[in-house]
Design a protein around this motif. Structure first.
Motif, PDB file in Angstrom:
ATOM      1  N   LYS A  78      86.304  40.363  25.638  1.00  0.00           N
ATOM      2  CA  LYS A  78      86.838  38.998  25.601  1.00  0.00           C
ATOM      3  C   LYS A  78      87.662  38.780  24.333  1.00  0.00           C
ATOM      4  O   LYS A  78      88.748  38.190  24.383  1.00  0.00           O
ATOM      5  CB  LYS A  78      85.691  37.987  25.672  1.00  0.00           C
ATOM      6  N   ASN A  79      87.153  39.257  23.205  1.00  0.00           N
ATOM      7  CA  ASN A  79      87.899  39.128  21.947  1.00  0.00           C
ATOM      8  C   ASN A  79      89.266  39.794  22.060  1.00  0.00           C
ATOM      9  O   ASN A  79      90.274  39.235  21.625  1.00  0.00           O
ATOM     10  CB  ASN A  79      87.116  39.718  20.780  1.00  0.00           C
ATOM     11  N   TYR A  80      89.314  40.997  22.618  1.00  0.00           N
ATOM     12  CA  TYR A  80      90.595  41.677  22.791  1.00  0.00           C
ATOM     13  C   TYR A  80      91.532  40.845  23.667  1.00  0.00           C
ATOM     14  O   TYR A  80      92.694  40.632  23.319  1.00  0.00           O
ATOM     15  CB  TYR A  80      90.415  43.077  23.400  1.00  0.00           C
ATOM     16  N   LEU A  81      91.034  40.392  24.800  1.00  0.00           N
ATOM     17  CA  LEU A  81      91.866  39.640  25.737  1.00  0.00           C
ATOM     18  C   LEU A  81      92.383  38.336  25.138  1.00  0.00           C
ATOM     19  O   LEU A  81      93.462  37.864  25.501  1.00  0.00           O
ATOM     20  CB  LEU A  81      91.090  39.361  27.023  1.00  0.00           C
ATOM     21  N   GLU A  82      91.621  37.764  24.211  1.00  0.00           N
ATOM     22  CA  GLU A  82      92.020  36.512  23.570  1.00  0.00           C
ATOM     23  C   GLU A  82      92.810  36.736  22.287  1.00  0.00           C
ATOM     24  O   GLU A  82      93.140  35.789  21.585  1.00  0.00           O
ATOM     25  CB  GLU A  82      90.782  35.661  23.290  1.00  0.00           C
TER      26      GLU A  82
END
Length: 92
Positions: A78-82
């Motif tokens: 999620k951190n990567y995608l955000e």
């Protein structure tokens, strides 16, 4: 450029230090040339590599970006995608 998100059972690409993988550290960014030097040029069934040599050649020619992350850590994904800080490796 195209990109591929590769969710694996490892956190990213690990460096070899004195011929041994250092699983405590992940290489955050590397070129296709650097990655190719780390793996065998020929595909060997059962090889333990984050991205296989055949796919590596195609991705390099296509100028793809591959992001290798652990699929077990969904918060990290999620951190990567955000666009936030994450643990993983980007090969480009």
């Amino acid at each position: 450029m195209s990109s591929v998100l590769s969710l694996t059972n490892i956190r990213g690409v690990y460096p070899k230090e004195n011929g041994v993988l250092n699983r405590k550290r992940v290489i955050p960014h590397l070129t296709w040339e650097e990655y190719e030097k780390m793996i065998d040029a020929k595909w060997i069934p059962g090889a333990k590599v984050p991205f296989d040599p055949i796919a590596t050649k195609e991705a390099k020619v296509s100028r793809m970006i591959v992001v290798i992350l652990s699929g077990r850590n969904l918060l990290n994904v999620k951190n990567y995608l955000e666009g936030k800080s994450f643990v993983g490796s980007i090969i480009s």
